[in-house]
Design an enzyme around this catalytic site. Sequence first.
Site, mmCIF file in Angstrom:
data_model
loop_
_atom_site.group_PDB
_atom_site.id
_atom_site.type_symbol
_atom_site.label_atom_id
_atom_site.label_comp_id
_atom_site.label_asym_id
_atom_site.label_seq_id
_atom_site.Cartn_x
_atom_site.Cartn_y
_atom_site.Cartn_z
ATOM 1 N N SER A 1 20.803 -2.244 7.919
ATOM 2 C CA SER A 1 19.880 -1.774 6.875
ATOM 3 C C SER A 1 20.521 -1.777 5.497
ATOM 4 C CB SER A 1 19.405 -0.352 7.202
ATOM 5 O OG SER A 1 20.515 0.533 7.325
ATOM 6 N N THR B 1 -24.199 5.941 -13.413
ATOM 7 C CA THR B 1 -24.178 6.297 -12.002
ATOM 8 C C THR B 1 -24.740 5.087 -11.254
ATOM 9 O OG1 THR B 1 -26.385 7.303 -12.024
ATOM 10 C CG2 THR B 1 -24.519 8.760 -12.467
ATOM 11 N N SER C 1 -5.426 -18.653 -19.541
ATOM 12 C CA SER C 1 -5.659 -19.537 -18.403
ATOM 13 C C SER C 1 -4.868 -20.824 -18.585
ATOM 14 C CB SER C 1 -7.154 -19.857 -18.295
ATOM 15 O OG SER C 1 -7.374 -20.957 -17.445
ATOM 16 N N LYS D 1 12.311 3.547 5.110
ATOM 17 C CA LYS D 1 12.909 3.425 3.780
ATOM 18 C C LYS D 1 12.293 2.335 2.921
ATOM 19 C CE LYS D 1 16.914 5.396 5.756
ATOM 20 N NZ LYS D 1 16.066 5.558 6.962
ATOM 21 N N ASN E 1 22.308 10.930 11.369
ATOM 22 C CA ASN E 1 20.914 11.384 11.415
ATOM 23 C C ASN E 1 20.615 12.426 10.348
ATOM 24 O OD1 ASN E 1 20.900 9.723 13.611
ATOM 25 N ND2 ASN E 1 20.567 11.328 15.139
ATOM 26 N N LYS F 1 -9.770 -18.386 -22.541
ATOM 27 C CA LYS F 1 -9.669 -17.182 -21.710
ATOM 28 C C LYS F 1 -8.606 -16.201 -22.216
ATOM 29 C CE LYS F 1 -11.184 -16.391 -18.138
ATOM 30 N NZ LYS F 1 -10.672 -16.981 -16.874
ATOM 31 N N TYR G 1 15.841 11.957 16.788
ATOM 32 C CA TYR G 1 15.942 10.746 15.970
ATOM 33 C C TYR G 1 15.740 9.504 16.835
ATOM 34 C CZ TYR G 1 17.510 7.383 12.511
ATOM 35 O OH TYR G 1 17.556 6.335 11.642
ATOM 36 N N ASN H 1 -7.165 -12.923 -20.122
ATOM 37 C CA ASN H 1 -7.346 -12.265 -18.836
ATOM 38 C C ASN H 1 -6.718 -10.871 -18.780
ATOM 39 O OD1 ASN H 1 -8.592 -14.596 -17.836
ATOM 40 N ND2 ASN H 1 -6.629 -15.478 -17.229
ATOM 41 N N GLN I 1 14.421 4.013 10.780
ATOM 42 C CA GLN I 1 15.011 3.141 9.768
ATOM 43 C C GLN I 1 13.921 2.449 8.951
ATOM 44 O OE1 GLN I 1 18.647 0.788 10.644
ATOM 45 N NE2 GLN I 1 17.370 -1.017 10.274
#
Length: 462
Positions: free
Chosen positions: A24, A156, A278, A326, A111, A284, A318, A286, A323
């Site tokens: 890890s 609404t 674009s 994370k 742990n 454009k 554990y 965006n 692992q």
Amino acid sequence: MQQQTWSQRFELALNPAIARFNASISFDIELIEYDLTGSVAHAKMLAHTGIISTTEAEQLVAGLEQIRQEYQQGQFTPGIEAEDVHFAVERRLTEIVGDVGKKLHTARSRNDQVGTDTRLYLRDQITQIRTQLREFQSVLLNLAEQHIETLIPGYTHLQRAQPLSLAHHLLAYFQMAQRDWERLGDVYKRVNISPLGSGALAGTTFPIDRHYTAQLLNFDGVYANSLDGVSDRDFAIEFLSAASLIMVHLSRLSEEVILWASEEFSFIKLKDSCATGSSIMPQKKNPDVPELVRGKTGRVYGHLQALLVLMKGLPLAYNKDLQEDKEALFDGVKTVKACLEAMTILLDQGLEFRTNRLAEAVAEDFSNATDVADYLAARGVPFREAYNLVGKVVKTCVAAGKLLKDLSLEEWKELHPAFEEDIYQAIAPQQVVAARNSYGGTGFEQVSRAIQAARSQISAAS
């Protein structure tokens, strides 16, 4: 085959593919500074309780701080052979201080160590995110102060409903962010509990002082049960739940910004600093920032779901499955922080409200119809009767291609004798908004008070 240093129980080395699969270090290196901080506290506790000597503790602390400096300077970059950040630190520490480095792990398991590191990391990140939320709120308040009397159509069902103060609309997002800020503060309380000293699952035979390490690390308390201490990830799930709600709010605002920037709405103009073009259509501009925020929202939701599924079938205590918490947690934190930063910049520097277009928008619909009904109700006409009457008026106006403001006084009186000249003032957009002066409403007076209250709220809680 890769030889492991963690046990002489095994005769054969780990298969290289399994070593890579098991490791890890590629992502839990994120915890290194928190691991070092937790280890410093643990070393001091070992000396405090007489488990090791003061001299040995001083050597350990000096070595750990040297590793911190090496890491910050880019000189400590452990690879896959380290398996995880905890072994990487312990191995380097032993290289620096010799065999005394091997004493650091006394009365501690990976742990409870990783649980401590993760909590130290997360409480730091929560503090940073809460600061970002305050910055986001401040920008919303600044915009609101500029637009108290700017009107915007309220919707609404995405249909025109009633006109609003634009400031009132922006303050709705302030309140969402306030709940986010408060919610993270509540999560922080459950993050800030120390599992250190829980051992692998059953505590330890050494005479440790868990409250001492908790005090050194500024935890509010310790886990009362060692099994729970090493296996609990409720705090991470709670954080990702709170993070998901932050993203809900940012995504809702993003959707509105995207709509407002369209030619169909044209309520805002995007500035060049926060928009892109674009590759084929030169005209454009965006709204990439809100679109990315909207898209990244699902990513955070996914991390929450991943942790819920991860935990649902784990027996105590554990398990290696943990692992997997994370990467979800780290990415969730980074995504929320990046989106908050981007949206804060967009609101502060990247858009401009087109006030003339907004004024036109609130004058070209029937969003003042409720005010006609209220006008009659204030003059003794039962509201439901007034409501039905106004519905017929709107129907007639639509057929004739008129708005309510276009009706003559004679036409009004034909509809009901209670109408007088002041009906025109009552249905003018500015008056429609100003009249809604109930607490929490969009009336300009209420909005001004709400802004003042929001400023005080930020100042009092900072």
